[in-house]
Design an enzyme around this catalytic site. Structure first.
Site, PDB file in Angstrom:
ATOM      1  N   ASP A   1       0.697  -1.135   0.019  1.00  0.00           N
ATOM      2  CA  ASP A   1       0.058   0.080   0.024  1.00  0.00           C
ATOM      3  C   ASP A   1       0.804   1.216  -0.034  1.00  0.00           C
ATOM      4  OD1 ASP A   1      -2.190  -1.565   0.125  1.00  0.00           O
ATOM      5  OD2 ASP A   1      -2.381  -1.796   2.371  1.00  0.00           O
TER       6      ASP A   1
ATOM      7  N   LYS B   1       1.891   1.943  -5.090  1.00  0.00           N
ATOM      8  CA  LYS B   1       2.411   1.411  -6.335  1.00  0.00           C
ATOM      9  C   LYS B   1       1.508   1.675  -7.393  1.00  0.00           C
ATOM     10  CE  LYS B   1       2.619  -2.604  -4.166  1.00  0.00           C
ATOM     11  NZ  LYS B   1       2.309  -2.235  -2.692  1.00  0.00           N
ATOM     12  N   GLY B   2       0.214   1.282  -7.431  1.00  0.00           N
ATOM     13  CA  GLY B   2      -0.817   1.567  -8.434  1.00  0.00           C
ATOM     14  C   GLY B   2      -0.511   3.010  -9.165  1.00  0.00           C
TER      15      GLY B   2
ATOM     16  N   ASN C   1      -5.095 -10.605  -3.455  1.00  0.00           N
ATOM     17  CA  ASN C   1      -4.811  -9.881  -2.242  1.00  0.00           C
ATOM     18  C   ASN C   1      -4.227  -8.490  -2.109  1.00  0.00           C
ATOM     19  OD1 ASN C   1      -2.524 -10.970  -3.486  1.00  0.00           O
ATOM     20  ND2 ASN C   1      -1.647 -11.173  -1.545  1.00  0.00           N
TER      21      ASN C   1
ATOM     22  N   GLY D   1      -4.161  -4.543  -3.582  1.00  0.00           N
ATOM     23  CA  GLY D   1      -5.263  -3.577  -3.914  1.00  0.00           C
ATOM     24  C   GLY D   1      -4.849  -2.278  -4.389  1.00  0.00           C
ATOM     25  N   HIS D   2      -5.088  -2.016  -5.662  1.00  0.00           N
ATOM     26  CA  HIS D   2      -4.059  -0.984  -6.354  1.00  0.00           C
ATOM     27  C   HIS D   2      -5.006   0.022  -6.831  1.00  0.00           C
ATOM     28  CE1 HIS D   2      -0.387  -3.677  -7.278  1.00  0.00           C
ATOM     29  NE2 HIS D   2      -0.527  -3.736  -5.853  1.00  0.00           N
TER      30      HIS D   2
ATOM     31  N   THR E   1      -5.767 -11.656   3.915  1.00  0.00           N
ATOM     32  CA  THR E   1      -6.698 -10.809   3.225  1.00  0.00           C
ATOM     33  C   THR E   1      -7.853 -12.000   2.931  1.00  0.00           C
ATOM     34  OG1 THR E   1      -5.640 -11.663   0.932  1.00  0.00           O
ATOM     35  CG2 THR E   1      -5.158  -9.364   1.862  1.00  0.00           C
TER      36      THR E   1
ATOM     37  N   GLN F   1       2.080  -6.180  -3.131  1.00  0.00           N
ATOM     38  CA  GLN F   1       2.630  -6.365  -1.502  1.00  0.00           C
ATOM     39  C   GLN F   1       3.851  -5.588  -1.512  1.00  0.00           C
ATOM     40  OE1 GLN F   1       1.472  -9.434  -3.121  1.00  0.00           O
ATOM     41  NE2 GLN F   1      -0.388  -8.496  -2.545  1.00  0.00           N
TER      42      GLN F   1
ATOM     43  N   VAL G   1      -8.647  -3.952  -0.069  1.00  0.00           N
ATOM     44  CA  VAL G   1      -9.284  -5.179  -0.341  1.00  0.00           C
ATOM     45  C   VAL G   1     -10.341  -5.623   0.917  1.00  0.00           C
ATOM     46  CG1 VAL G   1      -8.940  -7.708  -0.286  1.00  0.00           C
ATOM     47  CG2 VAL G   1      -7.235  -6.053  -1.624  1.00  0.00           C
ATOM     48  N   THR G   2      -9.735  -5.295   2.179  1.00  0.00           N
ATOM     49  CA  THR G   2     -10.782  -5.724   3.107  1.00  0.00           C
ATOM     50  C   THR G   2     -11.333  -4.605   4.121  1.00  0.00           C
ATOM     51  OG1 THR G   2      -8.832  -5.549   4.605  1.00  0.00           O
ATOM     52  CG2 THR G   2      -9.293  -7.836   3.634  1.00  0.00           C
ATOM     53  N   GLY G   3     -10.934  -3.389   3.904  1.00  0.00           N
ATOM     54  CA  GLY G   3     -11.729  -2.237   4.233  1.00  0.00           C
ATOM     55  C   GLY G   3     -10.970  -2.011   5.756  1.00  0.00           C
TER      56      GLY G   3
ATOM     57  N   ARG H   1      -5.639   0.450   8.647  1.00  0.00           N
ATOM     58  CA  ARG H   1      -4.093   0.066   8.981  1.00  0.00           C
ATOM     59  C   ARG H   1      -3.587   0.840   9.727  1.00  0.00           C
ATOM     60  NH1 ARG H   1      -3.902   2.297   2.404  1.00  0.00           N
ATOM     61  NH2 ARG H   1      -4.697   0.500   1.461  1.00  0.00           N
TER      62      ARG H   1
HETATM   63  P1  GDP Z   1      -0.779   0.247  -3.447  1.00  0.00           P
HETATM   64  O1  GDP Z   1      -1.349  -0.991  -3.023  1.00  0.00           O
HETATM   65  O2  GDP Z   1       0.439   0.264  -3.252  1.00  0.00           O
HETATM   66  O3  GDP Z   1      -1.115   0.407  -4.933  1.00  0.00           O
HETATM   67  O4  GDP Z   1      -1.534   1.468  -2.841  1.00  0.00           O
HETATM   68  P2  GDP Z   1      -2.975   1.477  -2.279  1.00  0.00           P
HETATM   69  O5  GDP Z   1      -3.636   1.848  -3.715  1.00  0.00           O
HETATM   70  O6  GDP Z   1      -3.500   0.419  -1.416  1.00  0.00           O
HETATM   71  O7  GDP Z   1      -2.981   2.662  -1.228  1.00  0.00           O
HETATM   72  C1  GDP Z   1      -2.378   3.883  -1.541  1.00  0.00           C
HETATM   73  C2  GDP Z   1      -3.570   4.963  -1.253  1.00  0.00           C
HETATM   74  O8  GDP Z   1      -2.888   6.135  -1.225  1.00  0.00           O
HETATM   75  C3  GDP Z   1      -4.601   5.046  -2.600  1.00  0.00           C
HETATM   76  O9  GDP Z   1      -5.544   5.368  -2.116  1.00  0.00           O
HETATM   77  C4  GDP Z   1      -4.006   5.952  -3.394  1.00  0.00           C
HETATM   78  O10 GDP Z   1      -5.065   6.553  -4.266  1.00  0.00           O
HETATM   79  C5  GDP Z   1      -3.540   6.912  -2.339  1.00  0.00           C
HETATM   80  N1  GDP Z   1      -2.177   7.686  -2.803  1.00  0.00           N
HETATM   81  C6  GDP Z   1      -1.075   7.502  -3.666  1.00  0.00           C
HETATM   82  N2  GDP Z   1      -0.225   8.199  -3.672  1.00  0.00           N
HETATM   83  C7  GDP Z   1      -0.463   9.297  -2.799  1.00  0.00           C
HETATM   84  C8  GDP Z   1      -0.105  10.476  -2.404  1.00  0.00           C
HETATM   85  O11 GDP Z   1       1.058  10.874  -2.807  1.00  0.00           O
HETATM   86  N3  GDP Z   1      -0.665  11.282  -1.512  1.00  0.00           N
HETATM   87  C9  GDP Z   1      -1.884  10.589  -1.090  1.00  0.00           C
HETATM   88  N4  GDP Z   1      -2.571  11.737  -0.430  1.00  0.00           N
HETATM   89  N5  GDP Z   1      -2.370   9.741  -1.676  1.00  0.00           N
HETATM   90  C10 GDP Z   1      -1.843   8.863  -2.410  1.00  0.00           C
HETATM   91  P1  IMO Z   2      -0.877  -4.281  -2.037  1.00  0.00           P
HETATM   92  O1  IMO Z   2      -0.460  -4.872  -3.323  1.00  0.00           O
HETATM   93  C1  IMO Z   2      -0.509  -4.528   2.225  1.00  0.00           C
HETATM   94  C2  IMO Z   2      -0.769  -8.724   3.927  1.00  0.00           C
HETATM   95  C3  IMO Z   2      -1.698  -9.216   4.900  1.00  0.00           C
HETATM   96  C4  IMO Z   2      -1.366 -10.107   5.514  1.00  0.00           C
HETATM   97  C5  IMO Z   2      -0.250 -10.776   4.724  1.00  0.00           C
HETATM   98  C6  IMO Z   2      -0.664 -12.021   4.339  1.00  0.00           C
HETATM   99  O2  IMO Z   2      -1.942  -3.730  -2.144  1.00  0.00           O
HETATM  100  O3  IMO Z   2       0.476  -3.358  -1.514  1.00  0.00           O
HETATM  101  P2  IMO Z   2      -2.097 -12.804   2.379  1.00  0.00           P
HETATM  102  O4  IMO Z   2      -3.676 -12.541   2.174  1.00  0.00           O
HETATM  103  O5  IMO Z   2      -1.419 -12.175   1.211  1.00  0.00           O
HETATM  104  O6  IMO Z   2      -1.760 -14.241   2.617  1.00  0.00           O
HETATM  105  O7  IMO Z   2      -1.880 -12.094   3.656  1.00  0.00           O
HETATM  106  O8  IMO Z   2       0.014  -9.678   4.003  1.00  0.00           O
HETATM  107  N1  IMO Z   2      -1.015  -8.250   2.577  1.00  0.00           N
HETATM  108  C7  IMO Z   2      -0.944  -6.727   2.138  1.00  0.00           C
HETATM  109  N2  IMO Z   2      -0.917  -5.610   3.034  1.00  0.00           N
HETATM  110  N3  IMO Z   2      -0.971  -4.345   0.919  1.00  0.00           N
HETATM  111  C8  IMO Z   2      -1.093  -5.506   0.095  1.00  0.00           C
HETATM  112  O9  IMO Z   2      -1.269  -5.546  -1.133  1.00  0.00           O
HETATM  113  C9  IMO Z   2      -1.304  -6.734   0.895  1.00  0.00           C
HETATM  114  N4  IMO Z   2      -1.431  -8.168   0.330  1.00  0.00           N
HETATM  115  C10 IMO Z   2      -1.352  -8.976   1.382  1.00  0.00           C
HETATM  116  O10 IMO Z   2      -2.655  -8.203   5.298  1.00  0.00           O
HETATM  117  O11 IMO Z   2      -0.604  -9.283   6.864  1.00  0.00           O
HETATM  118 MG    MG Z   3      -2.767  -1.854  -1.640  1.00  0.00          MG
END
Ligand code: GDP
Ligand code: IMO
Ligand code: MG
Length: 451
Positions: A12, A15-16, A37, A39-40, A129, A234, A317-319, A322
């Protein structure tokens, strides 16, 4: 010509957002590990896309590939593709015939194992997840998995299921002492029902020309001059080999995974750019040690609440809310070495604006010794006491204007913070995230233009 995007911390990191940003210069975006698992989030002009399986490049109309290192739940895959179509997109997704399939019994087993661990109070519950990721990789390594290529061959699929399903049934009934028949678990362990549903997925994959021999496919695309982007899911500290085992996911998010999980050689991946995505603080969803967690007293908890709300730190993914902590440099040094970062993108610096204090764990103290990288066991990691450095804070500014104006327009204190990170991880800052939208990024280097 490849760019690999890797999570530097606990997932999180945003990356997305960077895959979306730089994916504009790529032709093919490849996920090489993990499954639904992930969530981008991609935000384009205010419209938000949340993707758990389809590569983020799909939002930009790029070819999205799920490599052989992925575990694929076809239910999620088609739900997501259908959802994107409803939003007016036409995603072109290819799936490696060597990728493993997440079957319904894997999800059931994921849930049972977590429950068992929670009940025996051993503290080993991972907080997964619940997507069946671990049990699917177990079957892959145990040579009893079902692969995407098996879905398009009904007889092979039947053989595989007839071998494996009775074993899974015995695991639930005899080892865990739980009922299957007459419960809502029943369908997940019914060979005929599984065969019907998954052979149908196979037909849909075949009819859509969606399955590929991943290594071949990417090789030909590169020969034709296409640019590849590898989209890690991840993060390094939850990598099965390099993370804080056992509180990890079951795959390799680190850059080596890009080669193994796609069939593109490590020399090719290594000649390209490897960009570590860093969140300017730390968030963790799931259990396990987190030395810099803000949970010590009411004041810390209030600060964590503030950052959580402002940064929208709830699992995609799960709400789940964090957990929040200060940036952890030992973790980043480790990540940079394991993946060989050529650059980093530091996201969420806007979220830290307006704080009264700003701290970073520069090192740890472990059993009286100072260490600068993470120890190998979770037990040692849990005993680490952060040695903090304090940084000047920065005020809220018009971040969109800063993104347009460029790096020099960032507050001075932010620049100092970023320079410190770059120095410690021995990689240049390629981008700075100042908001969720594609445009809210201060771009210093576009990795495709570097090559
Ligand atoms: P990922 O799993 O690495 O792709 O990241 P997630 O999408 O799960 O979580 C990142 C969250 O932060 C998302 O809601 C993005 O829209 C948001 N986000 C990404 N970059 C930034 C940033 O520079 N600032 C803020 N405020 N939000 C960001
Ligand atoms: P993105 O790509 C954050 C965490 C789970 C748990 C552990 C193992 O959005 O960054 P799993 O279901 O993979 O067997 O769970 O890894 N986890 C993540 N935490 N971002 C993710 O993906 C994750 N994918 C799995 O919360 O601690
Ligand atoms: Mg994510």
């Amino acid at each position: 010509m490849t760019v690999t995007i890797v999570g530097s911390q606990l997932g999180d990191e945003g990356k997305g957002a960077l895959v979306d940003r730089w994916g504009g210069d790529a032709d093919v975006v490849v996920r090489y590990q993990g499954g639904d698992n992930a969530g981008h989030t991609v935000v384009e002009g205010g419209e938000e896309y949340k993707l758990s399986l389809v590569p983020s490049g799909a939002v930009r109309g790029k070819v999205g590939v799920l490599g052989n290192g992925c575990v694929v739940n076809p239910r999620t895959l088609f739900d997501e593709i259908d959802g994107l179509r409803e939003k007016g997109l036409d995603p072109d997704v290819r799936v490696a015939r060597r990728a493993h399939v997440i079957m319904p019994y894997h999800r059931v087993l994921d849930g049972i194992e977590e429950e068992v661990k929670a009940e025996d109070e051993s503290g080993t519950e991972v907080g997964t997840t619940g997507r069946g990721i671990g049990p699917t990789y177990e079957d892959k390594v145990g040579r009893r998995g079902v692969r995407i290529g098996d879905l398009t061959d009904r007889e092979t699929l039947r053989e595989r299921l007839e071998y494996v399903v009775p074993q899974k049934r015995a695991l639930v009934e005899d080892v865990h002492g739980l009922e299957i028949d007459g419960t809502d678990r029943e369908d997940a362990f019914d060979v005929d029902a599984l065969l019907e549903e998954f052979a149908e997925f196979g037909e849909r994959l075949a009819d859509g020309g969606m399955t590929v021999n991943c290594s071949d496919f990417l090789h030909h695309r590169m020969q034709a001059g296409d640019r590849i982007m590898f989209e890690g899911a991840q993060g390094t500290s939850i990598d099965i080999d390099h993370g804080n085992y056992p509180f990890v996911t079951s795959s390799n998010p680190t850059a080596g995974g890009a080669a193994v999980g796609s069939g593109v050689g490590p020399t090719v991946v290594g000649q390209g750019e490897v960009v570590g995505i860093v969140k300017a603080y730390l968030s963790r969803v799931g259990s396990g040690p987190m030395p810099t967690e803000l949970d010590g007293d009411e004041q810390e908890e209030a600060l964590a609440d503030f950052i959580r709300e402002k940064g929208g730190e709830f699992g995609t993914v799960t709400g789940r809310p964090r957990r929040i902590g200060w940036l952890d440099l030992p973790m980043l040094r480790h990540a940079s070495r394991v993946s060989g970062f050529t650059g980093v993108a530091v996201n969420h610096v806007d979220v830290l604006a307006g704080l009264d204090e700003l701290k970073v764990a520069h090192a740890y103290e472990l059993d009286g010794e100072v260490i600068e990288t993470v120890p190998a066991t979770a037990e040692e990691w849990a005993r680490c006491e952060p040695i903090y450095r304090e940084f000047d804070t920065w005020d809220e500014v018009d971040w969109t204007a800063v993104a347009e104006a460029g790096y020099d327009a960032l507050p001075e204190a932010t620049q100092t913070y970023l320079a410190y990170i770059a120095e410690e991880v021995d990689a240049d800052v390629y981008a700075v995230g100042v908001g969720p939208d594609r445009e809210d990024t201060v771009e210093v280097v576009n990795p495709y233009e570097k090559q």
